[in-house]
Write a protein that holds these residues in place. Structure first.
Motif, PDB file in Angstrom:
ATOM      1  N   SER A 125      -6.114   5.618   5.216  1.00 28.97           N
ATOM      2  CA  SER A 125      -7.544   5.831   4.964  1.00 28.97           C
ATOM      3  C   SER A 125      -8.211   5.143   5.769  1.00 28.97           C
ATOM      4  N   LYS A 126      -9.735   5.122   5.720  1.00 31.40           N
ATOM      5  CA  LYS A 126     -10.598   4.566   6.300  1.00 31.40           C
ATOM      6  C   LYS A 126     -10.587   2.853   6.346  1.00 31.40           C
ATOM      7  N   LYS A 127     -10.444   2.808   5.138  1.00 30.08           N
ATOM      8  CA  LYS A 127     -10.280   1.290   4.663  1.00 30.08           C
ATOM      9  C   LYS A 127      -8.909   0.759   5.132  1.00 30.08           C
ATOM     10  N   GLU A 158      -9.180   0.129   8.797  1.00 28.17           N
ATOM     11  CA  GLU A 158     -10.359  -0.934   9.382  1.00 28.17           C
ATOM     12  C   GLU A 158      -9.645  -2.223   8.891  1.00 28.17           C
ATOM     13  N   GLY A 213      -6.697  -4.663  -0.718  1.00 33.94           N
ATOM     14  CA  GLY A 213      -7.688  -3.545  -0.729  1.00 33.94           C
ATOM     15  C   GLY A 213      -6.798  -2.363  -1.382  1.00 33.94           C
ATOM     16  N   ASP A 243      -4.855  -8.814   3.076  1.00 33.84           N
ATOM     17  CA  ASP A 243      -6.106  -8.024   2.858  1.00 33.84           C
ATOM     18  C   ASP A 243      -5.660  -6.609   2.612  1.00 33.84           C
ATOM     19  N   THR A 301      -8.133  -0.170  -4.784  1.00 31.11           N
ATOM     20  CA  THR A 301      -8.545   1.208  -4.708  1.00 31.11           C
ATOM     21  C   THR A 301      -7.593   1.823  -5.829  1.00 31.11           C
TER      22      THR A 301
END
Length: 306
Positions: free
Chosen positions: A290-292, A295, A79, A75, A83
């Protein structure tokens, strides 16, 4: 008729042999989805390199992850590519952080007949190791945290309830080797918190000598595999590792360790001063905090500051 019977017997024998072999390796890695666009020649127990990921030829980014983060790789790299779509060729390793540090220092690592001489752009490990090698890095960031748990066989047949139970003579323990696994030293700290120096000595010296404590060579793979195959009954691990084994429906249980006996780990990423791909390294450092990025780590049982 005899020829037909012989052929059927040979076929049945072959199928039984294959099924027995498959049964022997039913829990073997890779547990991640293989990074493969062409011929997949992964054969469990024979040709299987689960801690090397992606494009080893001419990568645009090279990352050395602390091994216990292997479950996040699929993941996280997906991700990152979404990005930053300019990066299509990424190579990553998830070996123990002490081994990765030695690889950086020596300039290469050999696995079987394969020699890898990539220098990483980014190296991740526990906070103490990053601080110890601070001269290597132009930038460091905290991105995730973790705690300890005990992994046991499904149903907990050995009736493990706490760290002190790992000192019992009838319990076979899988223990990360503190020589190259940062978690090994943290678990030793937890032993002292739970039962003093005597508990640490019992598990780490006496039981190692009588072979009821097994010191792993690559704990984030060996501990669950030893438990899944019945070679060990329990193993202290990072919580995220036990969480992941349950996530993929492997027959294990998680025994929680009380906060007063537990240890919290802080994971840091370091961008190497000698990074071959400096812009890619910077972009990945930005993504992991980062936020992503956070997460994704939380999805696999880690915690973050936000």
């Amino acid at each position: 008729m005899k020829l037909i019977y012989a052929a059927l017997l040979a076929t049945t024998t072959t199928l039984l042999t294959f099924n027995t072999h498959a049964q022997e390796y039913k829990f073997d890695p890779p547990w991640n989805k293989p990074f493969n666009d062409g011929l997949n020649f992964t054969i469990k127990g024979i040709d299987n390199v689960p801690d090397l990921y992606g494009d080893i030829t001419d990568p645009q980014l090279v990352i050395f992850f602390a091994g216990n983060q292997f479950m996040v790789i699929d993941d996280l790299l997906k991700g990152f590519k979404e990005t930053y779509p300019q990066y299509t060729r990424i190579f990553a390793e998830t070996l123990p952080p002490g081994i990765l540090a030695k690889q950086i220092q020596s300039g290469s690592i050999t696995i079987g007949n394969m020699r890898i001489s990539h220098l990483p752009d980014v190296y991740t490990a526990g906070k103490s190791r990053i601080i110890a090698f601070s001269d290597w890095f132009s930038r460091t960031e905290v991105y995730a945290k973790n705690k300890l748990a005990i992994m046991v066989q499904k149903g907990n047949p050995a009736r493990i309830e706490r760290l002190q139970d790992l000192s019992r003579a009838d319990v076979k323990v899988a223990m990360p080797n503190p020589e190259w696994e940062g978690i090994g030293k943290r678990i030793e700290e937890a032993y002292v918190k739970a039962g003093g120096v005597a508990l640490k000595k019992k598990i780490m010296i006496d039981k190692v000598q009588d072979k009821s404590t097994y010191l792993t060579q690559i704990h984030h793979r060996q501990t669950p595999m030893r438990i899944l195959y019945g070679e060990s009954q329990a193993g202290p691990v990072w919580y995220s590792e036990a969480y992941y084994q349950k996530m993929i429906n492997h027959p294990i249980e998680i025994i929680e360790i009380p906060d007063k006996e537990n240890i919290q780990a802080t994971y840091m990423a370091g961008q190497l001063k000698k990074a071959p791909h400096k812009q890619a390294a910077k972009d990945f450092m930005d993504f992991i905090i980062s936020k992503k990025g956070k997460e994704i780590y939380r999805k696999y049982g880690f915690t973050t500051n936000d």
